[in-house]
Design a protein around this motif. Structure first.
Motif, PDB file in Angstrom:
ATOM      1  N   ILE A  76       0.859  -1.180   0.000  1.00  0.00           N
ATOM      2  CA  ILE A  76       0.000   0.000   0.000  1.00  0.00           C
ATOM      3  C   ILE A  76       0.897   1.232   0.000  1.00  0.00           C
ATOM      4  N   ALA A  77       0.326   2.365  -0.343  1.00  0.00           N
ATOM      5  CA  ALA A  77       1.084   3.619  -0.347  1.00  0.00           C
ATOM      6  C   ALA A  77       0.092   4.767  -0.326  1.00  0.00           C
ATOM      7  N   SER A  78       0.589   5.943   0.023  1.00  0.00           N
ATOM      8  CA  SER A  78      -0.182   7.171  -0.147  1.00  0.00           C
ATOM      9  C   SER A  78      -0.050   7.593  -1.603  1.00  0.00           C
ATOM     10  N   HIS A  79      -1.159   7.958  -2.227  1.00  0.00           N
ATOM     11  CA  HIS A  79      -1.142   8.226  -3.669  1.00  0.00           C
ATOM     12  C   HIS A  79      -1.939   9.476  -3.983  1.00  0.00           C
ATOM     13  N   THR A  80      -1.436  10.241  -4.943  1.00  0.00           N
ATOM     14  CA  THR A  80      -2.167  11.364  -5.491  1.00  0.00           C
ATOM     15  C   THR A  80      -2.193  11.221  -7.007  1.00  0.00           C
ATOM     16  N   PRO A  81      -3.308  11.535  -7.652  1.00  0.00           N
ATOM     17  CA  PRO A  81      -3.339  11.455  -9.125  1.00  0.00           C
ATOM     18  C   PRO A  81      -2.531  12.552  -9.797  1.00  0.00           C
ATOM     19  N   ALA A  82      -2.108  13.551  -9.038  1.00  0.00           N
ATOM     20  CA  ALA A  82      -1.301  14.619  -9.628  1.00  0.00           C
ATOM     21  C   ALA A  82      -0.024  14.032 -10.208  1.00  0.00           C
ATOM     22  N   THR A  83       0.337  14.451 -11.385  1.00  0.00           N
ATOM     23  CA  THR A  83       1.522  13.907 -12.043  1.00  0.00           C
ATOM     24  C   THR A  83       2.708  14.849 -12.013  1.00  0.00           C
TER      25      THR A  83
END
Length: 993
Positions: A715-722
């Motif tokens: 698992i990880a912390s994720h943001t859709p920002a690229t």
């Protein structure tokens, strides 16, 4: 009894194998079992053991326990397919020595070690084992041993056989069971599971009639024979097909079942008879294949199997020296760490709690005196508590200014249905920021802190070597009970995210920024109106005079310069966040397996020190047999390193740039087991890499705080920002990552929380600011029990040990003297030997004079004389008018004045390089150090590129300068000479007063 122990069952009688000669008589016997505990009963005993790893080439069919009251006094035996083995007919009150053998078709193995037991008629009732029991048609009944010490959220045993009409869990005791109290069965979500109970002989059988696959349960038998048990519970998982007990079904399970296809079920293979038909066949293989990829409690994809502890943080959108920045992230001011978050816990069923809110900390809406921010929890080895950092308080009115500090707290009550309690860790530095806490293997707490190295308040804060921004001073160790506080490493630009790996090493990211002060360079360019008002203090003392100078001596200047001896010198800058390791006491600090820029920045631009030497190169050397082919960008590094619990020695982290990233980007993995040299370490992609090497965008979004779980999931912390644009990184949500078979890269799944939305307000203090939206979900850790690793053994290597012996110096006495004088000793065997990967500094080196050591690479490159080894210590003497704190500047060694042998003609702080190339020098403990070799006139030849800290009493040995990972520049192996410089130093030591 001693004579019996010595003879170890030398007599042979009846069915008893002559244990002392078994391994010689049968070449294909099984390995020796490992003895466990012996449980006393009425005229009987139960002998526990662990089976051997080696079966001897044929299946182990049974185990035999043999007990005797003494040599020549007869042996009584018992047999069982599993542990423990019962032995009956013993005399009460008589001590017996017992051993266990493993039996296969070749006979009995060598005997285990001895365990003693004394049967007694009134032996207290004791639980001796828990087993999962299944009938495999006509093949018979087979028991799977259950580890009843693991909690339900931990590494529990797994039953891989199909449940069918019911499942029987058997509790075995050391006496006949006459009565059983109320038995309970609950699943991982605390829901009651229906079950019935029977008792026969010394067993209590709990029959679970209906249970879905991929579930876990805890079975509790609180009272037996009217007695309250001290260990009444056992937890286990049910995952059909998990034949190798990894809590997931994988290709390994399929392969192992296939390899036994066609076998009749027996004691050695019953766990592979998935369908319990009495034979292993295609139906079992199909049952495993159908569940491939399933993780216990998860299924294929979906939420995670274990409980997760994580931080909810109000997004702090400034990415310079703030909460989620690469450096300077320890500050507790309102602009650096916005209040309004919580310490959250998520259970496998998706339910969540705010632990801090339960314990009375934190608030919604307008933030005030009880407002908090939290960070970086670490779970205790037991899985029952965690330590984290929290800042408490916020301005309650406009223009109100106060100073806040991150302090360490401990939380208990992590289990579902328990009540959370949060207490402050006692005896920690009270007026400093203490962050990134973790439990040591001895339950000391390790953490990073901005407490000054020596505790002197006038040196606060320590300023980094890049932006002269406040930083932590290093990693510290605290015994909360005794207030014993120790500095483990002195990090001039900061150390981040420490953890302890399975090898007992402290793993962390350190900012390697050993370069001259760019603020001072700007001042030198505008001396009439220096923009940064930099200057040097005369020394570190509180009363030191402020001098009208800003001189530095080490390393090279940041701009190009000229040396009369060697010609043009290229400017040197450094900015790399590197993986590091050290022992828990701070000894043996070095980059992970000595890895560095030459192995992690493949084909990257790295200018040589001397521009006029054509043998020196302008890029790292990819032509060597360096296993790694992936490069880390030169203005960033590796962050948030965590060992993969399912693959010890592999570390997951984030490859991120220094600014604009909130320490987020691609997830990578680095091989780094202690057995690997730097040349054999490999960095590889876990998620998709940036679209180009400049890294402006990450195609699948950006990741932070990767968490490899014990089950093998991720698992990880994720943001859709690229893009690395802080204003666009408005969310970090916890997500499971799944492997894409086509690309072999991981992709983010759905949010594990659905988002935690909050509305908060706070004084800046000038303005009233507000936030309304999803909180960042970061810094997740798994709530699971873990084994405490063994600390690495530290011993002086043979060449140096031989010198101590030959000079008749007791090593322990010498180390005590070092500790009493707050010193360490650093030894290098051959300064002319350098690692073959580093072609940016001179590598053809020799000690001038007859018989001097010489290491020269093939070819016609320039050969450099080296005569002195000059040591620098990091002194906090750079000040900036109107700015609190000081920056560290490299100064010639002076804290060991009068201890090192005199070196006439050498530069300040130096020792002579011996004819064999060796050096030995006393250095101050717990202070950052660097060094260089010079020629006879003191001109620098080879410089250290990182800071190193030593501990009091430490004897630190480097075989080479920039230690040879495989071969040195001349194609030679690691030097093994007995260093003559050490010999001379020890002789001088014996003459010291």
């Amino acid at each position: 009894m001693q004579s019996f122990r010595n003879s170890l069952f030398r007599q042979c009688a009846g069915l008893l194998i002559c244990l002392s000669g078994a391994s010689n008589a049968f070449s294909q016997t099984a390995g020796m079992p490992t003895i466990g505990s012996a449980f006393a009963g009425n005229a009987q005993a139960f002998i526990a053991f662990t089976g051997p790893a080696a079966s001897g080439g044929s299946a182990i069919t049974s185990y035999t326990a043999s007990c005797s009251p003494g040599a020549g006094l007869g042996v009584l035996t018992g047999s069982s397919a599993t542990s423990p083995v019962p032995v009956a007919g013993l005399a009460n009150g008589t001590p017996y020595d017992c051993a266990v053998t493993a039996n296969n078709r070749s006979g009995a193995s060598a005997a285990s070690a001895i365990v003693s037991v004394t049967p007694i008629a009134s032996a207290p009732l004791t639980l001796i084992g828990v087993k999962s029991r299944k009938t495999h048609s006509s093949a018979g009944v087979f028991d799977l041993v259950i580890d009843n010490t693991a909690p339900i959220g931990g590494p529990i045993s797994v039953e891989p056989r199909i449940i069918g009409a019911g499942h029987k869990i058997v509790f075995q005791f050391n006496a006949t069971v006459t009565s059983v109290g109320m038995v309970s069965v609950t699943d991982e979500t605390a829901v009651t599971v229906a079950a019935t109970t029977t008792q026969t002989g010394n067993e209590v059988a709990v029959l679970i009639a209906t249970l879905a696959d991929n579930k876990s349960v805890t079975v509790t038998v609180p009272t037996v024979n009217g007695q309250t048990l001290s260990n009444p519970s056992a937890s286990l998982g049910f995952l059909v097909g998990d034949a190798n007990n990894t809590r997931s079904v994988s290709a390994s399970d399929i392969s192992q079942v296939k390899s036994r296809s066609g076998q009749t079920t027996n004691a050695a293979n019953f766990q592979f008879d998935i369908n319990t038909t009495g034979a292993i066949n295609s139906s079992d293989i199909s049952a495993v294949k159908a569940r491939s990829g399933t993780v216990l409690g998860v299924g294929i994809g979906g939420p995670m199997p274990n409980t997760i502890l994580f931080v909810a943080q109000v997004p702090t959108m400034n990415d310079f020296a703030s909460r989620a920045s690469t450096f300077g992230n320890h500050r507790a001011s309102m602009d650096a760490a916005i209040r309004g978050g919580d310490l959250m816990i998520r259970y496998p069923d998706g339910t969540m709690r705010s632990l801090t809110r339960e314990a009375g900390f934190g608030m919604d809406g307008m933030q005030g005196a009880n407002a908090i921010a939290v960070r970086e929890p670490t779970v205790h080895w037991s899985g029952t508590k965690a330590v984290f950092s929290m800042v408490v308080g916020a301005p309650t009115a406009r223009y109100q200014v106060a100073t806040y500090y991150w302090q360490m707290y401990e939380v208990t009550g992590l289990g579902k249905g328990q009540t959370a309690s949060v207490t402050k860790v006692p005896n920690q530095p009270a007026i400093y920021n203490n962050v990134s806490p973790l439990y040591g293997t001895d339950d000391r707490i390790l953490f990073t802190s901005d407490r000054p190295r020596n505790g002197q308040a006038h040196l606060y804060p320590q300023l980094d070597e890049y932006e002269s921004t406040a930083t932590v001073s290093g990693i510290w160790s605290l015994n909360p009970s005794t207030a014993d506080l120790r500095l483990l490493n002195h990090a001039p630009s900061g150390a981040f995210s420490p953890s302890i790996d399975s090898f007992g090493r402290v793993i962390f990211t350190r900012w390697d920024h050993l370069q001259r002060d760019q603020q001072a360079d700007a001042d030198n360019a505008m001396p009439a109106a220096p923009p940064n008002a930099s200057f040097n203090f005369a020394d570190e003392s509180v009363s030191a005079a402020a001098l009208n100078v800003r001189t530095e001596a080490f390393p090279e200047t940041r701009a190009d310069s000229f040396n009369a001896a060697f010609g043009p010198v290229n400017g040197y800058t450094s900015n790399f966040f590197t993986p590091w390791q050290m022992n828990e006491d701070g000894t043996d600090e070095e980059t992970l397996n000595h890895v560095g820029r030459h192995e992690l920045q493949v084909n990257e631009y790295l200018p040589p020190s001397f521009a006029a030497d054509p043998a020196l190169k302008y890029a790292t050397n990819s032509a060597l047999n360096i296993a790694n082919k992936k490069s880390v960008r030169i203005d960033g590094g590796l962050f948030h390193l965590r060992e993969d619990a399912a693959n010890p020695g592999t570390y997951l982290g984030i490859a991120a740039r220094e600014f604009g990233s909130f320490t987020s980007d691609q997830i990578v993995k680095l091989t780094g087991a202690p057995s690997l040299t730097a040349e054999s370490m490999v960095l590889s992609n876990v998620t998709a890499p940036p679209i180009n090497t400049g890294g402006p965008s990450s195609p699948t979004g950006r990741y932070r705080n990767p968490l490899p779980l014990l089950s093998g999931s991720l698992i990880a912390s994720h943001t859709p920002a690229t893009s690395p644009t802080p204003s666009l990184i408005t969310e970090f949500l916890l997500k499971p990552l799944t492997l894409d078979n086509a690309s072999q890269l991981y992709l983010p799944g759905a949010s594990m929380t659905g988002g935690i939305v909050k509305s908060v307000s706070w004084w800046s203090p000038d303005e009233l600011l507000t936030f309304n939206g999803p909180l960042w979900e970061i810094e997740a850790v798994e709530v699971v029990a873990r084994n405490r690793p063994m600390r690495p053994a530290v011993a002086l290597e043979a060449p140096e040990s031989a010198v101590f012996t030959e000079e008749q110096v007791n090593e322990a006495t010498f180390r005590t003297w070092l500790r009493n004088n707050d010193l360490a000793l650093i030894v290098t065997r051959n300064q002319t030997s350098r690692d073959r990967a580093d072609l940016q500094q001179p590598f053809n080196l020799q000690v001038p004079g007859p018989g001097g050591a010489k290491s020269v690479a093939p070819g016609n490159g320039k050969v450099y004389d080296i005569s002195h080894f000059q040591i620098y210590q990091a002194d906090q003497i750079r000040g900036y008018s109107g700015k609190p704190g000081r920056r560290l500047i490299a100064q010639p060694l002076h804290d060991a004045a009068g201890k090192n042998p005199a070196n006439p003609g050498g530069p300040a702080g130096s020792v002579k390089i011996a004819a064999d190339g060796s050096t030995a020098a006393y250095v101050p403990a717990r202070r950052a150090l660097a060094w260089q070799t010079t020629d006879a006139a003191g001109n620098p030849v080879v410089r250290e590129r990182v800071w190193i800290t030593a501990q009091a009493g430490e004897v630190r040995v480097c075989a080479s300068c920039h230690g040879a990972n495989t071969k040195d520049q001349a194609g030679q192996n690691t030097p093994t000479n007995k260093p003559e410089a050490l010999r001379e130093l020890l002789r001088a030591w014996k003459l010291l007063p």
